[in-house]
Design a protein around this motif. Sequence first.
Motif, short mmCIF file in Angstrom:
data_model
loop_
_atom_site.label_atom_id
_atom_site.label_comp_id
_atom_site.label_asym_id
_atom_site.label_seq_id
_atom_site.Cartn_x
_atom_site.Cartn_y
_atom_site.Cartn_z
N PHE A 96 0.82 -1.21 0.00
CA PHE A 96 0.00 0.00 0.00
C PHE A 96 0.85 1.26 0.00
N PHE B 269 1.57 2.79 -3.32
CA PHE B 269 0.55 3.71 -3.81
C PHE B 269 0.72 5.08 -3.15
N LYS C 73 -2.88 2.83 2.98
CA LYS C 73 -4.13 2.53 3.67
C LYS C 73 -3.87 1.72 4.92
N GLN C 74 -3.02 0.70 4.80
CA GLN C 74 -2.69 -0.11 5.95
C GLN C 74 -1.44 -0.90 5.66
N ASP D 126 -2.23 -4.99 9.37
CA ASP D 126 -3.57 -4.64 8.85
C ASP D 126 -4.35 -3.70 9.76
N THR D 127 -3.72 -2.75 10.43
CA THR D 127 -4.52 -1.96 11.36
C THR D 127 -5.12 -0.71 10.72
N ALA D 128 -4.41 -0.08 9.80
CA ALA D 128 -4.86 1.19 9.20
C ALA D 128 -4.98 2.29 10.26
N GLN D 129 -4.24 2.20 11.33
CA GLN D 129 -4.39 3.16 12.43
C GLN D 129 -3.29 4.21 12.48
N ALA E 35 -8.86 9.87 5.10
CA ALA E 35 -8.36 8.49 4.95
C ALA E 35 -8.97 7.87 3.70
N PHE E 36 -8.30 6.85 3.17
CA PHE E 36 -8.79 6.05 2.04
C PHE E 36 -9.05 6.88 0.78
N ARG F 40 -5.44 1.71 -3.43
CA ARG F 40 -4.72 1.43 -4.68
C ARG F 40 -5.29 2.18 -5.89
#
Lengths: 399, 265
Positions: free
Chosen positions: B37, B40, B118-119, B124-127, B142-143, B180
């Motif tokens: 990620f 990207f 993104k994460q 895989d937390t995205a935090q 975000a995102f 992405r």
Amino acid sequence: MAVIIDKELCTGCGECLEACPFEALSLQDDKAQVNEACTLCGACEEVCPTGAITVPQVERAADERAAEARGVWVFAEQRQGAMPEVVAELLGQGRRLADELGVELSAVLLGHGLDGRAAELFALGADVVYQADDERLAAFNDDIYTQVLARVINEHRPEVLLAGATSLGRSLIPRVATAVATGLTADCTGLAIDPEKRLLLQTRPAFGGNIMATIICPQARPQMATVRPRVMKQGPRQEGRQGRLVPVELNPQDQARTQVLEVVRALEEQVNLTGAEVVVTGGRGLGQPEGFALVRKLATALGGVVGATRGTVDAGWIGHAHQVGQTGRTVSPKLYVALGVSGAVQHLVGMQSSDNILAVNTDPNAPIFSVAHYGIVGNLYEVVPAMLDRLAELRGQGA
Amino acid sequence: MKIVVCIKQVPDTAHVRLDPETHTLKREGVESIINPFDLFALEAALRIREQAGGAIVALSMGPPQAAEVIKEAIGYGVDEGLLLSDRAFAGADTWATTAALAAAIGQMEDVDLIVCGKQAVDGDTAQVGPGIAQRLGRPQVAFVKAFREISGQRLVVERQMDDGFDVVDLPLPGLITVVREVGEPRPPSLKGKMRAKQYRVPVKGAADLGLAPEQVGLAGSYTQVVKVFAPQATGERRVLQGSAQETGAQAVDLLVDNQVILLGS
Ligand SMILES: Cc1cc2nc3c(=O)[nH]c(=O)nc-3n(C[C@H](O)[C@H](O)[C@H](O)COP(=O)(O)OP(=O)(O)OC[C@H]3O[C@@H](n4cnc5c(N)ncnc54)[C@H](O)[C@@H]3O)c2cc1C
Ligand SMILES: Nc1ncnc2c1ncn2[C@@H]1O[C@H](COP(=O)(O)O)[C@@H](O)[C@H]1O
């Protein structure tokens, strides 16, 4: 910092190397050795047959918040007047946790034009609803939502706060956790209570879904978690159930810096994969872009939506929005149908927690069969029409 | 415009296979790569620099070998890099990670935009992205999946949501995390690769960031992993036998019997 290995006790059996998810261990002169990749997860300590490995205990400053905080809270996400399913699931799970802890269950509702919404939350199990109804909350902006939510948390001090692992939840909640200075566990698939210590045991897939980890937040409060949609069970709905509505006022200076200019709702290409009950996914095994017509036909017959592998998206057969997997969406529908999908690990991580998985693939050794509950070794262009025929037949009987 | 891109080194799951028997990872020969990620995120930063000018700093926290991902980022065309590396950082959760990353960005001058992936595919937390934004008191989106407008003062972006997308105006300085759809990463340039070879990655530790050991790493983390285990395979697994006709019909019957498919009224 890394785990401590007692060279006297270590027999060089290598069990820990296998167990380490982070490749932090190696053997040197027949003794385990640890490198910087160690995250102190403790997987090695658990498998070591001779007890040669210990995870160092770190003394943390006692936090008075743990003793005082009470109550379970649920963030009742809503957007443009629509509440995602996950809110009902959170209330169901939150109710069970609150009962176990012997405390109230509260929901926090932010937005504008919320009249009548609280009744729904009471019916789904909330005892209290904190409601901030303000023009400035009409659209979702992270900073003002954070300010308001963090303020209510700091004022009322719940011990647990759950939110949906939706796009909105995963954008907002990490900010809120940082604002109130507490831990946060992402995308949980299991929640339980350690009644003695009043700790929330938060279980989630990590490392691409190939290991599960249970995480706690011993000192800080609230213990916060985002929860994967469609995993927790909704509680019984009690129409007319009463609760306490607590209005929350915004401060005059609360202002969002970002501005939502336009909200574009699910068009055909904006598939709501995350919320779907049935996902029918096509892979490169379709052979050609036209193959998606058959995928769509089965999806329609099953009342589901169309998913896709990255292979097909990259080939330009279908839009990005359909992609399931590590770089696409994570789904856990009631039924996942994989047609001509090999089952690469990056795909599996996005769908392996589905309740029921049906796979059709010509290759009996395709990895997708390792996660499929129902496997069919065969040509999808023969199997799918047979499924459609049988469905039509059964439906015809029923009518 | 000055842009910081946060990139993380992760194990390459592309070469990881599931062991069909034990259902665990087979990790032989797994290499470390830039979190997919974050490619990207790099691409987004490069595109923004193309339009608005300025410079990009690639920032990473990790063990000494994470200098590799900084070098790779130089290859893709970023201007500078910075690695945060210190034994005291080990075992950090997202709270302790953002403490270090935000402190490092806080020490840089005039940062207009922070871009995160993104994460990270290991946790895989995205935090981390939103955590940094909050620590620095910056607005965030975000995102992000597309850019509609790029200038030194603001970005107008499309934010991916579960039921569609929002068009959001983000005043700078601010932070975005990207998915992405922002665009396929370009390959590293020859010139960049040459530069990467020569590039000496600056490294900072906790003390350089003005952080005490108890604020970072495991000691500075609120969350604690208490158990790690293999996922339980749920339900029975069976391979249906027979012709395509038979197995197709059989699958439907089984799903109907188990009330997975409802025939409707
Ligand atoms: C960093 C990274 C991230 C990634 N993220 C994702 C992601 O998010 N999602 C994702 O899906 N992938 C992702 N991938 C790609 C992934 O590794 C695989 O390449 C991809 O999932 C393969 O897609 P596929 O199953 O459609 O194609 P293939 O692997 O080519 O498999 C096609 C299958 O169809 C079968 N088949 C052929 N003809 C028929 C027929 N007539 N009937 C039935 N079966 C047939 C074949 O036996 C084969 O098993 C990622 C890769 C990387 C490196
Ligand atoms: N150790 C790190 N160093 C630099 N950037 C990071 C680090 N960890 C996370 N990030 C950034 O934060 C994003 C989200 O990561 P995570 O919250 O860990 O899923 C990543 O895509 C990176 O952009």
